[in-house]
Write a protein that holds these residues in place. Structure first.
Motif, PDB file in Angstrom:
ATOM      1  N   SER A  53       0.995  -1.277  -0.049  1.00 34.51           N
ATOM      2  CA  SER A  53      -0.087  -0.090  -0.050  1.00 34.51           C
ATOM      3  C   SER A  53       0.719   1.486   0.068  1.00 34.51           C
ATOM      4  O   SER A  53       0.468   2.190  -0.637  1.00 34.51           O
ATOM      5  N   ARG A  54       1.920   1.506   0.623  1.00 39.41           N
ATOM      6  CA  ARG A  54       2.757   2.304   0.507  1.00 39.41           C
ATOM      7  C   ARG A  54       3.976   2.421  -0.083  1.00 39.41           C
ATOM      8  O   ARG A  54       4.941   3.164  -0.272  1.00 39.41           O
ATOM      9  N   GLY A  55       3.885   1.249  -1.132  1.00 41.09           N
ATOM     10  CA  GLY A  55       4.999   1.330  -2.246  1.00 41.09           C
ATOM     11  C   GLY A  55       6.331   0.671  -1.585  1.00 41.09           C
ATOM     12  O   GLY A  55       7.195   0.910  -2.428  1.00 41.09           O
ATOM     13  N   GLU A  56       6.333   0.219  -0.518  1.00 39.41           N
ATOM     14  CA  GLU A  56       7.620   0.078   0.104  1.00 39.41           C
ATOM     15  C   GLU A  56       8.158  -1.430  -0.346  1.00 39.41           C
ATOM     16  O   GLU A  56       9.426  -1.552  -0.518  1.00 39.41           O
ATOM     17  N   THR A  57       7.412  -2.292  -0.820  1.00 46.10           N
ATOM     18  CA  THR A  57       7.749  -3.682  -1.037  1.00 46.10           C
ATOM     19  C   THR A  57       6.990  -3.800  -2.397  1.00 46.10           C
ATOM     20  O   THR A  57       5.941  -3.770  -2.604  1.00 46.10           O
ATOM     21  N   ALA A  58       7.743  -4.639  -3.240  1.00 46.81           N
ATOM     22  CA  ALA A  58       6.999  -5.235  -4.673  1.00 46.81           C
ATOM     23  C   ALA A  58       7.387  -6.616  -4.576  1.00 46.81           C
ATOM     24  O   ALA A  58       8.836  -6.907  -4.515  1.00 46.81           O
TER      25      ALA A  58
END
Length: 125
Positions: A53-58
């Motif tokens: 959701s916060r773009g920290e992990t993909a």
């Protein structure tokens, strides 16, 4: 009502690039994991990648790792799929999905998630 609208698909030669976008409305985008899936003709829908959701992990499917990149802009309620080094086997309808139930990982796509209508990507050899 949740709406996810994909854009950016089309026809590209092998080795080329495309960037898909998915604009979301009707949900708290910044609290949702976002994912990309694809479905080739005659095959089951498969996971391509997802971003927290916060773009920290993909995370990515092995088949696209190193070629595809997922990113998001929470201010624009948009998630992107940058596809480089495209291969004919990447030809499929691509779908974006939202998972507000599991915002840090994304695991509820097929139960409580929401889906876009899909967009065609065709890679010619």
């Amino acid at each position: 009502q949740v709406q996810l609208v994909e854009s950016g698909g089309g026809l590209v030669q092998a080795g080329g690039s495309l960037r898909l976008s998915c604009v979301a409305s009707g949900l708290t985008f910044s609290h949702s994991a976002m994912g990309w899936f694809r479905q080739a003709s005659g095959k089951e829908r498969e996971f391509v990648g997802a971003i927290s959701s916060r773009g920290e992990t993909a995370r990515y499917a092995d088949s696209v790792k190193g070629r595809f990149t997922i990113s998001r802009d929470n201010a624009k309620n948009t998630v992107y799929l940058q596809m480089n080094g495209l291969k004919p086997e990447d030809t499929a309808v691509y779908y974006c999905a939202a998972d507000p139930a599991d915002p840090d990982y994304g695991s509820s796509w097929f139960t409580t998630g929401s889906w876009g209508q899909g967009i065609q990507v065709t890679v010619s050899s």
